[in-house]
Motif scaffolding. Sequence first.
Motif, PDB file in Angstrom:
ATOM      1  N   GLY A 281       0.819  -1.205   0.000  1.00 35.70           N
ATOM      2  CA  GLY A 281       0.000   0.000   0.000  1.00 35.70           C
ATOM      3  C   GLY A 281       0.849   1.251   0.000  1.00 35.70           C
ATOM      4  O   GLY A 281       2.079   1.190  -0.006  1.00 35.70           O
ATOM      5  N   PRO A 282       0.181   2.402   0.024  1.00 34.90           N
ATOM      6  CA  PRO A 282       0.881   3.676  -0.085  1.00 34.90           C
ATOM      7  C   PRO A 282       1.399   4.203   1.256  1.00 34.90           C
ATOM      8  O   PRO A 282       0.924   3.822   2.320  1.00 34.90           O
ATOM      9  CB  PRO A 282      -0.207   4.613  -0.616  1.00 34.90           C
ATOM     10  CG  PRO A 282      -1.464   4.075  -0.014  1.00 34.90           C
ATOM     11  CD  PRO A 282      -1.276   2.574  -0.013  1.00 34.90           C
TER      12      PRO A 282
ATOM     13  N   LEU B 216       1.624   7.981   2.722  1.00 38.15           N
ATOM     14  CA  LEU B 216       1.014   9.265   2.371  1.00 38.15           C
ATOM     15  C   LEU B 216       1.428  10.363   3.334  1.00 38.15           C
ATOM     16  O   LEU B 216       1.466  10.141   4.550  1.00 38.15           O
ATOM     17  CB  LEU B 216      -0.515   9.125   2.404  1.00 38.15           C
ATOM     18  CG  LEU B 216      -1.108   7.988   1.586  1.00 38.15           C
ATOM     19  CD1 LEU B 216      -2.549   7.736   2.001  1.00 38.15           C
ATOM     20  CD2 LEU B 216      -1.019   8.300   0.103  1.00 38.15           C
TER      21      LEU B 216
ATOM     22  N   ARG C 187       1.327   5.267   6.877  1.00 31.09           N
ATOM     23  CA  ARG C 187       1.729   4.057   6.148  1.00 31.09           C
ATOM     24  C   ARG C 187       0.523   3.126   6.132  1.00 31.09           C
ATOM     25  O   ARG C 187       0.050   2.687   7.171  1.00 31.09           O
ATOM     26  CB  ARG C 187       2.913   3.379   6.817  1.00 31.09           C
ATOM     27  CG  ARG C 187       3.374   2.116   6.104  1.00 31.09           C
ATOM     28  CD  ARG C 187       4.603   1.514   6.751  1.00 31.09           C
ATOM     29  NE  ARG C 187       5.724   2.447   6.785  1.00 31.09           N
ATOM     30  CZ  ARG C 187       6.559   2.664   5.776  1.00 31.09           C
ATOM     31  NH1 ARG C 187       6.394   2.022   4.645  1.00 31.09           N
ATOM     32  NH2 ARG C 187       7.555   3.517   5.911  1.00 31.09           N
TER      33      ARG C 187
ATOM     34  N   LEU D 126      -3.310  11.756  -6.457  1.00 30.51           N
ATOM     35  CA  LEU D 126      -2.788  10.780  -5.497  1.00 30.51           C
ATOM     36  C   LEU D 126      -1.284  10.927  -5.327  1.00 30.51           C
ATOM     37  O   LEU D 126      -0.772  10.916  -4.210  1.00 30.51           O
ATOM     38  CB  LEU D 126      -3.131   9.356  -5.945  1.00 30.51           C
ATOM     39  CG  LEU D 126      -2.561   8.223  -5.090  1.00 30.51           C
ATOM     40  CD1 LEU D 126      -3.124   8.293  -3.663  1.00 30.51           C
ATOM     41  CD2 LEU D 126      -2.857   6.887  -5.731  1.00 30.51           C
ATOM     42  N   GLU D 127      -0.570  11.093  -6.428  1.00 36.08           N
ATOM     43  CA  GLU D 127       0.889  11.146  -6.379  1.00 36.08           C
ATOM     44  C   GLU D 127       1.406  12.350  -5.595  1.00 36.08           C
ATOM     45  O   GLU D 127       2.512  12.318  -5.057  1.00 36.08           O
ATOM     46  CB  GLU D 127       1.489  11.175  -7.789  1.00 36.08           C
ATOM     47  CG  GLU D 127       1.122   9.957  -8.625  1.00 36.08           C
ATOM     48  CD  GLU D 127      -0.138  10.177  -9.441  1.00 36.08           C
ATOM     49  OE1 GLU D 127      -1.236  10.225  -8.844  1.00 36.08           O
ATOM     50  OE2 GLU D 127      -0.029  10.309 -10.658  1.00 36.08           O
TER      51      GLU D 127
ATOM     52  N   MET E 177       1.428  11.002  -2.058  1.00 41.54           N
ATOM     53  CA  MET E 177       2.064   9.697  -1.870  1.00 41.54           C
ATOM     54  C   MET E 177       3.577   9.839  -2.006  1.00 41.54           C
ATOM     55  O   MET E 177       4.098  10.046  -3.084  1.00 41.54           O
ATOM     56  CB  MET E 177       1.532   8.691  -2.897  1.00 41.54           C
ATOM     57  CG  MET E 177       2.068   7.291  -2.694  1.00 41.54           C
ATOM     58  SD  MET E 177       1.348   6.093  -3.826  1.00 41.54           S
ATOM     59  CE  MET E 177       1.882   6.744  -5.404  1.00 41.54           C
TER      60      MET E 177
ATOM     61  N   SER F 140       5.745   7.419  -1.074  1.00 42.67           N
ATOM     62  CA  SER F 140       6.339   6.111  -1.336  1.00 42.67           C
ATOM     63  C   SER F 140       5.226   5.076  -1.332  1.00 42.67           C
ATOM     64  O   SER F 140       4.057   5.405  -1.092  1.00 42.67           O
ATOM     65  CB  SER F 140       7.366   5.797  -0.239  1.00 42.67           C
ATOM     66  OG  SER F 140       8.004   4.577  -0.479  1.00 42.67           O
ATOM     67  N   PHE F 141       5.587   3.826  -1.559  1.00 35.21           N
ATOM     68  CA  PHE F 141       4.625   2.734  -1.453  1.00 35.21           C
ATOM     69  C   PHE F 141       5.374   1.432  -1.282  1.00 35.21           C
ATOM     70  O   PHE F 141       6.569   1.339  -1.561  1.00 35.21           O
ATOM     71  CB  PHE F 141       3.678   2.678  -2.654  1.00 35.21           C
ATOM     72  CG  PHE F 141       4.356   2.531  -3.985  1.00 35.21           C
ATOM     73  CD1 PHE F 141       4.639   1.269  -4.511  1.00 35.21           C
ATOM     74  CD2 PHE F 141       4.711   3.646  -4.725  1.00 35.21           C
ATOM     75  CE1 PHE F 141       5.258   1.131  -5.740  1.00 35.21           C
ATOM     76  CE2 PHE F 141       5.327   3.524  -5.953  1.00 35.21           C
ATOM     77  CZ  PHE F 141       5.602   2.257  -6.469  1.00 35.21           C
TER      78      PHE F 141
ATOM     79  N   MET G 107       3.011  -1.146  -7.938  1.00 35.86           N
ATOM     80  CA  MET G 107       1.835  -0.290  -8.126  1.00 35.86           C
ATOM     81  C   MET G 107       1.431  -0.225  -9.588  1.00 35.86           C
ATOM     82  O   MET G 107       2.278  -0.118 -10.472  1.00 35.86           O
ATOM     83  CB  MET G 107       2.137   1.117  -7.625  1.00 35.86           C
ATOM     84  CG  MET G 107       0.976   2.065  -7.759  1.00 35.86           C
ATOM     85  SD  MET G 107       1.451   3.716  -7.181  1.00 35.86           S
ATOM     86  CE  MET G 107      -0.032   4.607  -7.583  1.00 35.86           C
TER      87      MET G 107
ATOM     88  N   ALA H  12      -5.981   2.853  -8.378  1.00 36.46           N
ATOM     89  CA  ALA H  12      -4.624   2.391  -8.090  1.00 36.46           C
ATOM     90  C   ALA H  12      -4.728   1.025  -7.434  1.00 36.46           C
ATOM     91  O   ALA H  12      -5.642   0.762  -6.651  1.00 36.46           O
ATOM     92  CB  ALA H  12      -3.916   3.361  -7.166  1.00 36.46           C
TER      93      ALA H  12
ATOM     94  N   TRP I 157      -1.986  -1.744  -5.515  1.00 37.79           N
ATOM     95  CA  TRP I 157      -0.665  -2.153  -5.050  1.00 37.79           C
ATOM     96  C   TRP I 157      -0.763  -3.638  -4.775  1.00 37.79           C
ATOM     97  O   TRP I 157      -1.717  -4.102  -4.173  1.00 37.79           O
ATOM     98  CB  TRP I 157      -0.283  -1.428  -3.758  1.00 37.79           C
ATOM     99  CG  TRP I 157      -0.192   0.053  -3.900  1.00 37.79           C
ATOM    100  CD1 TRP I 157       0.928   0.778  -4.150  1.00 37.79           C
ATOM    101  CD2 TRP I 157      -1.246   1.018  -3.766  1.00 37.79           C
ATOM    102  NE1 TRP I 157       0.634   2.123  -4.183  1.00 37.79           N
ATOM    103  CE2 TRP I 157      -0.709   2.295  -3.955  1.00 37.79           C
ATOM    104  CE3 TRP I 157      -2.627   0.913  -3.517  1.00 37.79           C
ATOM    105  CZ2 TRP I 157      -1.454   3.460  -3.895  1.00 37.79           C
ATOM    106  CZ3 TRP I 157      -3.374   2.058  -3.460  1.00 37.79           C
ATOM    107  CH2 TRP I 157      -2.794   3.323  -3.644  1.00 37.79           C
TER     108      TRP I 157
END
Length: 96
Positions: A8-9, A11, A41, A69-70, A73, A75-76, A80, A87, A89
Amino acid sequence: MSSADGVGPVLHTTPFARSVVSTIRDENDGVVVHDEGAYLRVLAPRVCRLSRTGLEATTGSSVRFPGELEVVMSSFTGVMHLTEDGAVWRLAGEPS
């Protein structure tokens, strides 16, 4: 859930990111969120999905994917796949 199976992301903590988390919780089972203050997280077991329409329902406004979203976000975890509709993941090697 083992942390090795979580995807997952990550954020930046913003109101929009909290809407993302809420939507992910609505659309996935077994979601764990670690609130680290400056960031959130999000981990779901093996596959984590986020739909644009679900996020729009949560926020009450239109959302642009890719794009919005980016911005939140940083990291993730996992692999993805991002489209204009959502989206996903997933663990590497997990079937689509």
